[in-house]
Design a protein around this motif. Structure first.
Motif, PDB file in Angstrom:
ATOM      1  N   SER A  12       0.825  -1.214   0.000  1.00  0.00           N
ATOM      2  CA  SER A  12       0.000   0.000   0.000  1.00  0.00           C
ATOM      3  C   SER A  12       0.858   1.262   0.000  1.00  0.00           C
ATOM      4  CB  SER A  12      -0.945   0.005   1.204  1.00  0.00           C
ATOM      5  OG  SER A  12      -0.214   0.112   2.403  1.00  0.00           O
ATOM      6  N   ILE A  13       2.040   1.180   0.599  1.00  0.00           N
ATOM      7  CA  ILE A  13       2.964   2.324   0.572  1.00  0.00           C
ATOM      8  C   ILE A  13       3.490   2.521  -0.843  1.00  0.00           C
ATOM      9  CG2 ILE A  13       5.163   3.230   1.424  1.00  0.00           C
ATOM     10  CD1 ILE A  13       4.684   1.703   4.021  1.00  0.00           C
ATOM     11  N   LEU A  14       3.841   1.420  -1.495  1.00  0.00           N
ATOM     12  CA  LEU A  14       4.323   1.498  -2.884  1.00  0.00           C
ATOM     13  C   LEU A  14       3.246   2.078  -3.799  1.00  0.00           C
ATOM     14  CD1 LEU A  14       6.166  -1.937  -3.173  1.00  0.00           C
ATOM     15  CD2 LEU A  14       7.196   0.321  -2.878  1.00  0.00           C
ATOM     16  N   GLU A  15       2.003   1.727  -3.527  1.00  0.00           N
ATOM     17  CA  GLU A  15       0.894   2.245  -4.326  1.00  0.00           C
ATOM     18  C   GLU A  15       0.751   3.757  -4.127  1.00  0.00           C
ATOM     19  OE1 GLU A  15      -3.952   1.629  -4.809  1.00  0.00           O
ATOM     20  OE2 GLU A  15      -2.768   0.191  -3.641  1.00  0.00           O
ATOM     21  N   ALA A  16       0.903   4.211  -2.873  1.00  0.00           N
ATOM     22  CA  ALA A  16       0.810   5.637  -2.584  1.00  0.00           C
ATOM     23  C   ALA A  16       1.945   6.399  -3.252  1.00  0.00           C
ATOM     24  CB  ALA A  16       0.841   5.866  -1.071  1.00  0.00           C
ATOM     25  N   LEU A  17       3.137   5.823  -3.256  1.00  0.00           N
ATOM     26  CA  LEU A  17       4.288   6.462  -3.897  1.00  0.00           C
ATOM     27  C   LEU A  17       4.084   6.541  -5.409  1.00  0.00           C
ATOM     28  CD1 LEU A  17       7.166   4.737  -1.884  1.00  0.00           C
ATOM     29  CD2 LEU A  17       6.543   7.159  -1.792  1.00  0.00           C
ATOM     30  N   GLU A  18       3.522   5.491  -5.964  1.00  0.00           N
ATOM     31  CA  GLU A  18       3.272   5.463  -7.410  1.00  0.00           C
ATOM     32  C   GLU A  18       2.270   6.539  -7.812  1.00  0.00           C
ATOM     33  OE1 GLU A  18       1.988   2.266 -10.898  1.00  0.00           O
ATOM     34  OE2 GLU A  18       2.269   1.596  -8.835  1.00  0.00           O
ATOM     35  N   LYS A  19       1.250   6.750  -6.986  1.00  0.00           N
ATOM     36  CA  LYS A  19       0.255   7.778  -7.270  1.00  0.00           C
ATOM     37  C   LYS A  19       0.887   9.172  -7.258  1.00  0.00           C
ATOM     38  CE  LYS A  19      -3.921   5.413  -5.647  1.00  0.00           C
ATOM     39  NZ  LYS A  19      -4.998   5.404  -4.621  1.00  0.00           N
TER      40      LYS A  19
END
Length: 424
Positions: A12-19
């Protein structure tokens, strides 16, 4: 090239960074995150703009999100201590963004606003608390904050804490923290007092240093304008006639000076606002919001108020007044050229500031080139009231007939303690 996926962060952190469009960590993130994920103490020497907020917040979020526990009223699992309200607010915004998928709770505490909402937030307990020292001590004294569940303590901008006189307050907070904890200390510089504090706080820390002390960001185009003090408002307005300068951060030495600069710019039809210690928190937040959204082109600030500003699209920094501390020059111009962008730093220098200029150039180990394209060097007689300043970067030419700094002999010999001179 290292990417965030290789750092073993929660999905979920990686997803937030990608956004957010972040794919590759900055040097301090790449070096610090693996050690912090192993729960090691860390001493980070890094200036603002290097990505240090994510360097410490991402592994903290990863740790808390991977091991969720119920937080009791008035408690927190992580305390992040920062020197200014603006920096505290921005850290809290980043944490909320990065931790959204893990549903962690965070809140921010600082002075200048009513404590009631902060007390209400802490009454439920939070996973992460971001605070400034003064208001934190107030709420601690009233029993609204307790540290029994604390796992991680972060002291950010330690050298600025020292400059602002917060070290005694910090030590009062530290005395209340659990002995068993993970501790992180970040500082742009390492004066003796901060080194001593780090030695007392950290246990077998990993040291991460990504920017040598007082090294100027290479991508910043630094320019110097020699100008009579009375012509500084005219010079600033002239520079801002260039419509391509969309976002400029202007530094003044004093709060009143910041207000005067804003008035000069507004009188010229240039959108501007000031942030400094005399402004209410609401006024400071409104000014920052207008600046971020491009509603005003210039934000005028003092050093302390600007410490927490982290806006990626600032194209220009103007040192309307040179700072008394040459290291502050590095912090100031570091507000531009962020996230891989280029930036321009323009410094005004009048006759009274030549010594400050010399100290700055000694600190950054380079000469700042004079910008001869600007008109206020005496070339425009209707604008320059005095003779132009001598360019300090040129070889010394004609020396003044009188040494202004030479100590004058006292007129009254008797009063000075010297024996009176006999008349011939």
């Amino acid at each position: 090239m290292i990417d965030f996926k290789s750092l073993n962060l929660h999905a979920s952190i990686l997803e937030a960074l990608e956004k957010k469009g972040y794919t590759s960590p900055t040097p301090i993130q790449a070096q610090a995150i693996p050690h912090l994920l192993e729960n090691k103490d860390l001493l980070g020497i890094a200036q603002t703009g290097t990505g240090k907020t994510a360097a410490f917040s991402l592994p903290i979020i990863n740790r808390l999100g991977s091991n969720k526990i119920k937080v009791k009223p008035a408690r927190m699992r992580t305390l992040i201590l920062t020197p200014t309200r603006e920096l505290a607010s921005q850290i809290d915004e980043n944490i909320k963004s990065y931790s959204k998928g893990l549903k962690l709770s965070s809140t921010v505490i600082f002075g200048g606003v009513s404590p009631r909402p902060q007390i209400m937030a802490m009454s439920k307990g939070v996973d992460i608390l971001v605070a400034t020292p003064g208001r934190l001590l107030d709420l601690m004294g009233d029993g609204h904050i307790l540290f029994e569940q604390l796992e991680v303590f972060v002291l950010d901008e330690a050298d600025r804490m020292l400059d602002m006189g917060f070290i005694r307050d910090i030590k009062k907070v530290i005395a209340k923290l659990p002995k068993v904890r993970q501790t992180l200390l970040f500082s742009a510089t390492m004066p003796n007092d901060i080194a001593d504090l780090a030695n007392s706080l950290l246990k077998e820390p990993v040291r991460v240093e990504v920017t040598p002390e007082s090294t100027t960001v290479e991508k910043i185009d630094q320019k110097l304008c020699l100008v009579d003090r009375t012509n500084k408002p005219l010079l600033l307005k002239s520079i801002l006639q260039d419509k391509t300068i969309q976002s400029v951060l202007v530094f003044t030495r004093t709060k009143h000076g910041a207000n005067r600069v804003v008035k000069h710019l507004e009188d010229a039809g240039i959108g501007a606002a000031a942030i400094h210690g005399n402004k209410s928190q609401g006024a400071r937040e409104r000014a920052l919001d207008l600046f971020k959204r491009g509603k005003i082109r210039a934000l005028v600030a003092t050093d302390i108020a600007a410490r927490g500003i982290d806006i990626s699209n600032i194209t220009h920094v103007v040192n309307y007044d040179l700072p008394n501390d040459p290291k502050s020059y590095v912090h100031r111009i570091g507000r531009t050229a962020r996230a891989g962008r280029e930036g321009v730093a323009i410094s005004f220098c009048d006759e009274t500031e030549l010594k400050l200029l010399k100290d700055i150039e000694k600190t950054i180990k380079m000469k700042i080139d004079v910008d001869t394209t600007q008109p206020y060097h005496g070339a425009e007689p209707h604008l320059a009231k005095k003779q132009p300043l001598r360019n300090p970067n040129e070889a010394k030419g004609n020396k003044p007939k009188h040494n202004q700094n030479r100590r004058r002999k006292p007129l009254n010999k008797k009063a000075s303690g010297a024996a009176p001179r006999k008349s011939n």
